[in-house]
Design a protein around this motif. Structure first.
Motif, PDB file in Angstrom:
ATOM      1  N   PRO A 108      35.151  46.551  37.608  1.00 45.22           N
ATOM      2  CA  PRO A 108      34.004  45.645  37.667  1.00 45.22           C
ATOM      3  C   PRO A 108      33.421  45.299  36.291  1.00 45.22           C
ATOM      4  O   PRO A 108      32.996  44.176  36.061  1.00 45.22           O
ATOM      5  CB  PRO A 108      32.983  46.415  38.513  1.00 45.22           C
ATOM      6  CG  PRO A 108      33.816  47.304  39.366  1.00 45.22           C
ATOM      7  CD  PRO A 108      34.981  47.711  38.497  1.00 45.22           C
ATOM      8  N   ARG A 109      33.428  46.247  35.376  1.00 46.88           N
ATOM      9  CA  ARG A 109      32.910  45.976  34.032  1.00 46.88           C
ATOM     10  C   ARG A 109      33.802  44.953  33.328  1.00 46.88           C
ATOM     11  O   ARG A 109      33.313  44.020  32.698  1.00 46.88           O
ATOM     12  CB  ARG A 109      32.847  47.274  33.234  1.00 46.88           C
ATOM     13  CG  ARG A 109      32.196  47.105  31.894  1.00 46.88           C
ATOM     14  CD  ARG A 109      32.139  48.419  31.158  1.00 46.88           C
ATOM     15  NE  ARG A 109      31.006  49.193  31.634  1.00 46.88           N
ATOM     16  CZ  ARG A 109      30.791  50.463  31.313  1.00 46.88           C
ATOM     17  NH1 ARG A 109      31.639  51.104  30.544  1.00 46.88           N
ATOM     18  NH2 ARG A 109      29.735  51.088  31.755  1.00 46.88           N
ATOM     19  N   GLY A 110      35.108  45.105  33.441  1.00 47.34           N
ATOM     20  CA  GLY A 110      36.030  44.136  32.857  1.00 47.34           C
ATOM     21  C   GLY A 110      35.861  42.763  33.489  1.00 47.34           C
ATOM     22  O   GLY A 110      35.940  41.737  32.804  1.00 47.34           O
ATOM     23  N   TYR A 111      35.608  42.743  34.803  1.00 47.61           N
ATOM     24  CA  TYR A 111      35.383  41.479  35.510  1.00 47.61           C
ATOM     25  C   TYR A 111      34.145  40.780  34.966  1.00 47.61           C
ATOM     26  O   TYR A 111      34.150  39.566  34.740  1.00 47.61           O
ATOM     27  CB  TYR A 111      35.256  41.732  37.014  1.00 47.61           C
ATOM     28  CG  TYR A 111      35.030  40.472  37.818  1.00 47.61           C
ATOM     29  CD1 TYR A 111      36.092  39.640  38.148  1.00 47.61           C
ATOM     30  CD2 TYR A 111      33.756  40.117  38.241  1.00 47.61           C
ATOM     31  CE1 TYR A 111      35.888  38.473  38.881  1.00 47.61           C
ATOM     32  CE2 TYR A 111      33.541  38.960  38.969  1.00 47.61           C
ATOM     33  CZ  TYR A 111      34.612  38.142  39.291  1.00 47.61           C
ATOM     34  OH  TYR A 111      34.399  36.985  40.013  1.00 47.61           O
ATOM     35  N   GLN A 112      33.059  41.536  34.738  1.00 47.72           N
ATOM     36  CA  GLN A 112      31.832  40.951  34.182  1.00 47.72           C
ATOM     37  C   GLN A 112      32.097  40.302  32.828  1.00 47.72           C
ATOM     38  O   GLN A 112      31.627  39.199  32.556  1.00 47.72           O
ATOM     39  CB  GLN A 112      30.775  42.035  33.966  1.00 47.72           C
ATOM     40  CG  GLN A 112      30.038  42.488  35.170  1.00 47.72           C
ATOM     41  CD  GLN A 112      28.978  43.497  34.755  1.00 47.72           C
ATOM     42  OE1 GLN A 112      29.220  44.377  33.926  1.00 47.72           O
ATOM     43  NE2 GLN A 112      27.802  43.368  35.323  1.00 47.72           N
TER      44      GLN A 112
ATOM     45  N   LEU B 224      35.030  39.336  31.520  1.00 55.88           N
ATOM     46  CA  LEU B 224      35.929  38.197  31.662  1.00 55.88           C
ATOM     47  C   LEU B 224      35.171  36.988  32.207  1.00 55.88           C
ATOM     48  O   LEU B 224      35.336  35.870  31.718  1.00 55.88           O
ATOM     49  CB  LEU B 224      37.114  38.553  32.559  1.00 55.88           C
ATOM     50  CG  LEU B 224      38.161  37.469  32.751  1.00 55.88           C
ATOM     51  CD1 LEU B 224      38.757  37.033  31.418  1.00 55.88           C
ATOM     52  CD2 LEU B 224      39.250  37.970  33.699  1.00 55.88           C
ATOM     53  N   SER B 225      34.330  37.211  33.187  1.00 57.76           N
ATOM     54  CA  SER B 225      33.535  36.120  33.758  1.00 57.76           C
ATOM     55  C   SER B 225      32.622  35.501  32.698  1.00 57.76           C
ATOM     56  O   SER B 225      32.517  34.275  32.603  1.00 57.76           O
ATOM     57  CB  SER B 225      32.706  36.640  34.930  1.00 57.76           C
ATOM     58  OG  SER B 225      31.956  35.595  35.499  1.00 57.76           O
TER      59      SER B 225
ATOM     60  N   VAL C 146      36.546  48.248  25.855  1.00 64.55           N
ATOM     61  CA  VAL C 146      36.813  47.342  26.973  1.00 64.55           C
ATOM     62  C   VAL C 146      37.454  46.051  26.466  1.00 64.55           C
ATOM     63  O   VAL C 146      38.450  45.581  27.026  1.00 64.55           O
ATOM     64  CB  VAL C 146      35.533  47.044  27.786  1.00 64.55           C
ATOM     65  CG1 VAL C 146      35.828  46.068  28.922  1.00 64.55           C
ATOM     66  CG2 VAL C 146      34.924  48.333  28.336  1.00 64.55           C
ATOM     67  N   ILE C 147      36.905  45.491  25.383  1.00 68.53           N
ATOM     68  CA  ILE C 147      37.470  44.265  24.805  1.00 68.53           C
ATOM     69  C   ILE C 147      38.890  44.524  24.327  1.00 68.53           C
ATOM     70  O   ILE C 147      39.787  43.696  24.525  1.00 68.53           O
ATOM     71  CB  ILE C 147      36.597  43.720  23.659  1.00 68.53           C
ATOM     72  CG1 ILE C 147      35.218  43.310  24.175  1.00 68.53           C
ATOM     73  CG2 ILE C 147      37.284  42.556  22.947  1.00 68.53           C
ATOM     74  CD1 ILE C 147      35.208  42.160  25.136  1.00 68.53           C
ATOM     75  N   ASP C 148      39.125  45.668  23.693  1.00 67.16           N
ATOM     76  CA  ASP C 148      40.484  46.013  23.252  1.00 67.16           C
ATOM     77  C   ASP C 148      41.451  45.979  24.433  1.00 67.16           C
ATOM     78  O   ASP C 148      42.551  45.412  24.335  1.00 67.16           O
ATOM     79  CB  ASP C 148      40.525  47.410  22.617  1.00 67.16           C
ATOM     80  CG  ASP C 148      39.917  47.461  21.227  1.00 67.16           C
ATOM     81  OD1 ASP C 148      39.672  46.391  20.628  1.00 67.16           O
ATOM     82  OD2 ASP C 148      39.683  48.600  20.750  1.00 67.16           O
ATOM     83  N   ASP C 149      41.060  46.580  25.549  1.00 68.86           N
ATOM     84  CA  ASP C 149      41.948  46.628  26.712  1.00 68.86           C
ATOM     85  C   ASP C 149      42.125  45.254  27.360  1.00 68.86           C
ATOM     86  O   ASP C 149      43.228  44.906  27.802  1.00 68.86           O
ATOM     87  CB  ASP C 149      41.430  47.643  27.733  1.00 68.86           C
ATOM     88  CG  ASP C 149      41.541  49.080  27.229  1.00 68.86           C
ATOM     89  OD1 ASP C 149      42.274  49.326  26.239  1.00 68.86           O
ATOM     90  OD2 ASP C 149      40.891  49.967  27.827  1.00 68.86           O
TER      91      ASP C 149
ATOM     92  N   HIS D  75      45.494  32.739  30.365  1.00 66.26           N
ATOM     93  CA  HIS D  75      45.839  33.747  31.382  1.00 66.26           C
ATOM     94  C   HIS D  75      44.572  34.390  31.946  1.00 66.26           C
ATOM     95  O   HIS D  75      44.465  34.618  33.156  1.00 66.26           O
ATOM     96  CB  HIS D  75      46.764  34.808  30.773  1.00 66.26           C
ATOM     97  CG  HIS D  75      47.052  35.957  31.667  1.00 66.26           C
ATOM     98  ND1 HIS D  75      47.738  35.820  32.859  1.00 66.26           N
ATOM     99  CD2 HIS D  75      46.739  37.278  31.558  1.00 66.26           C
ATOM    100  CE1 HIS D  75      47.835  37.004  33.435  1.00 66.26           C
ATOM    101  NE2 HIS D  75      47.237  37.904  32.667  1.00 66.26           N
ATOM    102  N   GLY D  76      43.579  34.665  31.081  1.00 65.64           N
ATOM    103  CA  GLY D  76      42.320  35.241  31.530  1.00 65.64           C
ATOM    104  C   GLY D  76      41.565  34.313  32.459  1.00 65.64           C
ATOM    105  O   GLY D  76      41.009  34.742  33.466  1.00 65.64           O
ATOM    106  N   THR D  77      41.562  33.026  32.135  1.00 64.24           N
ATOM    107  CA  THR D  77      40.883  32.039  32.979  1.00 64.24           C
ATOM    108  C   THR D  77      41.548  31.948  34.345  1.00 64.24           C
ATOM    109  O   THR D  77      40.871  31.947  35.383  1.00 64.24           O
ATOM    110  CB  THR D  77      40.868  30.664  32.282  1.00 64.24           C
ATOM    111  OG1 THR D  77      40.172  30.792  31.035  1.00 64.24           O
ATOM    112  CG2 THR D  77      40.196  29.611  33.139  1.00 64.24           C
ATOM    113  N   ARG D  78      42.882  31.898  34.355  1.00 62.71           N
ATOM    114  CA  ARG D  78      43.600  31.861  35.643  1.00 62.71           C
ATOM    115  C   ARG D  78      43.348  33.141  36.449  1.00 62.71           C
ATOM    116  O   ARG D  78      43.138  33.080  37.664  1.00 62.71           O
ATOM    117  CB  ARG D  78      45.095  31.673  35.415  1.00 62.71           C
ATOM    118  CG  ARG D  78      45.495  30.271  34.973  1.00 62.71           C
ATOM    119  CD  ARG D  78      47.013  30.071  34.982  1.00 62.71           C
ATOM    120  NE  ARG D  78      47.743  31.088  34.250  1.00 62.71           N
ATOM    121  CZ  ARG D  78      48.008  31.064  32.943  1.00 62.71           C
ATOM    122  NH1 ARG D  78      47.580  30.038  32.213  1.00 62.71           N
ATOM    123  NH2 ARG D  78      48.681  32.029  32.364  1.00 62.71           N
ATOM    124  N   THR D  79      43.342  34.271  35.762  1.00 62.25           N
ATOM    125  CA  THR D  79      43.102  35.548  36.435  1.00 62.25           C
ATOM    126  C   THR D  79      41.709  35.578  37.041  1.00 62.25           C
ATOM    127  O   THR D  79      41.530  35.996  38.190  1.00 62.25           O
ATOM    128  CB  THR D  79      43.284  36.718  35.441  1.00 62.25           C
ATOM    129  OG1 THR D  79      44.630  36.717  34.972  1.00 62.25           O
ATOM    130  CG2 THR D  79      42.963  38.052  36.095  1.00 62.25           C
TER     131      THR D  79
END
Length: 166
Positions: A40-44, A46-47, A74-77, A103-107
């Motif tokens: 969820p943190r990565g999702y936040q 990325l969003s 988190v940014i590194d990963d 790729h991030g936008t599509r994901t």
């Protein structure tokens, strides 16, 4: 008022109700974004990278209430998974903006549909129009708050316990 009378609306336990909602959200959404680095943190993050103006890592950490040291990992990963990248700030070469990759936008678009579906049961007690009103009110309340100092996940864990949303 007797012991069997319900509490007036203003005396209800807002914190408990909010905690139930946050735990339910974390359980439902955590399942659908679990493959994303840091869930969820990565999702936040990325969003925010997809939907907002490019921000520095520090500004993004402040906005999301994530400890700046944790944000680095988190940014590194996320960058290692080709979801975001660090780009030089054209106005300040010492800073890097966090920007979503294609790729991030599509994901994110793929995950967003799954997140919305996971949110459905959480809002099932509301009529469709009420869901939109609830989301609007929640957005207004959240946008009126100052950024959380420190790590928002640690703050929530202090209230909800180790099963908090992060």
């Amino acid at each position: 008022m007797s012991a069997t009378d319900p509490a007036p609306a203003d005396a209800r336990d807002f914190g408990r109700e909010l905690g139930v909602l946050v735990r339910g959200y974390h359980a439902a959404v955590g399942q659908v974004v679990g493959d994303l680095p840091h869930g969820p943190r990565g999702y936040q993050i990325l969003s925010a990278a997809v939907n907002g103006e490019p921000l520095s890592q520090l500004a993004l950490a402040t906005r999301l209430g994530i400890d700046r040291t944790v944000m680095t990992y988190v940014i590194d990963d996320l960058a290692g998974a080709d979801l975001v990248e660090r780009r030089p700030n054209p106005r300040d070469r010492r800073q890097r903006h966090i920007v979503a990759t294609d790729h991030g936008t599509r994901t994110l678009h793929r995950l967003r549909a799954r997140v919305v579906a996971a949110e459905g049961p959480l809002l099932a007690g509301l009529e469709p129009g009420e869901r939109e009103v609830f989301r609007d009110l929640l957005r207004r309340v959240a946008s009126g708050l100052e950024p959380v100092e420190g790590d928002a996940c640690a703050t929530v864990a202090g209230v909800l316990g180790p099963d908090g949303p992060c």
